[in-house]
Design an enzyme around this catalytic site. Structure first.
Site, mmCIF file in Angstrom:
data_model
loop_
_atom_site.group_PDB
_atom_site.id
_atom_site.type_symbol
_atom_site.label_atom_id
_atom_site.label_comp_id
_atom_site.label_asym_id
_atom_site.label_seq_id
_atom_site.Cartn_x
_atom_site.Cartn_y
_atom_site.Cartn_z
ATOM 1 N N LYS A 9 15.235 29.428 5.182
ATOM 2 C CA LYS A 9 14.799 30.382 6.222
ATOM 3 C C LYS A 9 15.278 29.913 7.590
ATOM 4 C CE LYS A 9 11.300 28.015 8.368
ATOM 5 N NZ LYS A 9 11.750 27.176 9.430
ATOM 6 N N LEU A 97 14.910 24.300 8.177
ATOM 7 C CA LEU A 97 15.397 25.434 7.383
ATOM 8 C C LEU A 97 14.461 25.762 6.216
ATOM 9 C CD1 LEU A 97 19.201 24.525 7.358
ATOM 10 C CD2 LEU A 97 18.086 26.343 8.674
ATOM 11 N N GLY A 99 13.535 24.126 3.554
ATOM 12 C CA GLY A 99 14.033 23.828 2.200
ATOM 13 C C GLY A 99 12.911 23.505 1.225
ATOM 14 N N SER A 101 9.782 24.287 1.477
ATOM 15 C CA SER A 101 8.926 25.473 1.319
ATOM 16 C C SER A 101 9.573 26.492 0.392
ATOM 17 C CB SER A 101 8.680 26.128 2.684
ATOM 18 O OG SER A 101 8.162 25.182 3.579
ATOM 19 N N ASP A 132 5.016 27.213 5.745
ATOM 20 C CA ASP A 132 6.150 28.137 5.594
ATOM 21 C C ASP A 132 6.230 28.743 4.192
ATOM 22 O OD1 ASP A 132 7.079 27.921 8.183
ATOM 23 O OD2 ASP A 132 8.512 26.326 7.716
HETATM 24 O O1 C5P Z 1 2.037 23.154 6.683
HETATM 25 P P1 C5P Z 1 2.996 22.036 6.716
HETATM 26 O O2 C5P Z 1 2.714 21.007 5.651
HETATM 27 O O3 C5P Z 1 4.422 22.449 6.721
HETATM 28 O O4 C5P Z 1 2.768 21.352 8.101
HETATM 29 C C1 C5P Z 1 3.146 20.018 8.364
HETATM 30 C C2 C5P Z 1 2.511 19.600 9.668
HETATM 31 O O5 C5P Z 1 3.132 20.307 10.758
HETATM 32 C C3 C5P Z 1 1.040 19.912 9.794
HETATM 33 O O6 C5P Z 1 0.265 18.888 9.225
HETATM 34 C C4 C5P Z 1 0.863 20.012 11.286
HETATM 35 O O7 C5P Z 1 0.819 18.715 11.840
HETATM 36 C C5 C5P Z 1 2.163 20.667 11.725
HETATM 37 N N1 C5P Z 1 2.044 22.124 11.815
HETATM 38 C C6 C5P Z 1 1.292 22.676 12.841
HETATM 39 N N2 C5P Z 1 1.158 24.018 12.934
HETATM 40 C C7 C5P Z 1 1.768 24.838 12.046
HETATM 41 C C8 C5P Z 1 2.537 24.302 11.011
HETATM 42 C C9 C5P Z 1 2.657 22.935 10.915
HETATM 43 O O8 C5P Z 1 0.752 21.930 13.676
HETATM 44 N N3 C5P Z 1 1.626 26.166 12.167
#
Ligand code: C5P
Length: 285
Positions: A9, A97, A99, A101, A132
């Site tokens: 993405k 990108l 990947g 997710s 994502d």
């Molecule tokens: O959801 P994901 O595991 O991809 O997120 C990794 C980290 O990125 C989260 O723990 C958070 O610290 C940060 N994040 C955030 N706000 C989002 C997405 C991710 O703060 N909307």
């Protein structure tokens, strides 16, 4: 055996709101699936495994998002049947990108088919796997908000192609958000409306709020952006938390030429057509 493709993405702008109590930030932007494709399979096995299709190990095996997605679906289905997952990556990791997710979304889709779990239940599992993943499961073009779990599908965009470049730098998404907090919500990077393909102009300018944080983590990113703008003769945008950068081109040929013309040393440089899906099951056994 079930085979699937998982599509990367790109973020057409990413606005970031304050840190929430749950540790996430609210975000908003148009997300787009593109033809940079990981290939996966899922099959029954004697014991759980994840590896490349020629048997090489995958880093951090049991935390791998494709595997965790399959495991979540299996638990939901109340099964303990072991599965073998293979993953051949083309989407650069830690690049902005999506990947991991995309692999998770394809993992949900394959395991949903394998264990007989309905799509609506898969949608419910997606946010726990990563912010994502809901978008990657929906795929195509969508307006995304919340922390990533609110996905509103939009009509497919057309009439342009992208060239995507990943400089030889890595940025972990949590680090980019933490830096954004530390910098006290800095001004984002903007791409003016006049530089956008007609299909995207209704959005106004594109803004990626994470750019200043990404540049603070890896200052060379700004040199890469400036060099690309020079070579391509147009504004260049950061996708997500980066370090992937992209530019808009009128068609695939022009985007291929742009990807071929980039400075030496990039981790990745390719033209990327828009995709109307985030994943695809590619066999029908
Ligand atoms: O959801 P994901 O595991 O991809 O997120 C990794 C980290 O990125 C989260 O723990 C958070 O610290 C940060 N994040 C955030 N706000 C989002 C997405 C991710 O703060 N909307």
């Amino acid at each position: 055996m079930i085979r699937a493709e998982a599509y990367a993405k790109v973020n057409f702008g990413l606005r970031v709101g304050r840190l929430r109590e749950d540790g996430f930030h609210s975000v908003a932007g148009i997300f787009q699936s593109v033809h940079i494709v990981d290939r996966l399979t899922l099959d029954s096995a004697d014991r759980d495994s994840i590896a490349t299709s020629d048997g090489r190990p995958v880093a951090d095996e049991m935390r791998n998002l494709a595997f965790r997605a399959a495991d979540a679906v299996r638990s939901f289905a109340g099964s303990s049947r072991p599965v073998a997952v293979t993953l051949d990556k083309a989407i650069p990791a830690a690049a902005g990108l999506g990947g991991g997710s995309a692999d998770a979304a394809a993992g949900l889709a394959m395991a949903g088919r394998f264990f007989g779990v309905e799509p609506a239940a898969l949608t419910g599992m997606a946010p726990q796997l990563g912010s994502d993943v809901p978008f990657c499961l929906a795929g195509g073009t969508a307006r995304v908000s919340g922390r990533g779990e609110k996905v509103e599908r939009l009509d497919a965009l057309s009439g342009f192609a992208l060239a995507v470049v990943v400089p030889p730098l890595e940025i972990a998404t949590p680090a980019a958000f933490r830096m954004w907090d530390r910098l006290d919500e800095p001004e984002g990077m903007r791409m003016p409306q006049s530089a956008l393909p007609p299909g995207l102009r209704a959005e106004g300018e594109l803004i990626n709020d994470l750019y200043p944080a990404a540049v603070r983590i890896v200052p060379q990113l700004d040199d890469w952006r400036a060099d690309l703008e020079q070579v391509w003769g147009r504004p260049v945008m950061l996708s997500g938390s980066g370090p992937s950068l992209y530019g808009f081109f009128v068609d695939a040929d022009e985007a291929v030429g742009a990807a071929d013309a980039i400075p030496a040393g990039a981790r990745f440089a390719e033209a990327a057509d828009l995709s109307v899906v985030g994943w695809r099951i590619t066999n029908h056994e």
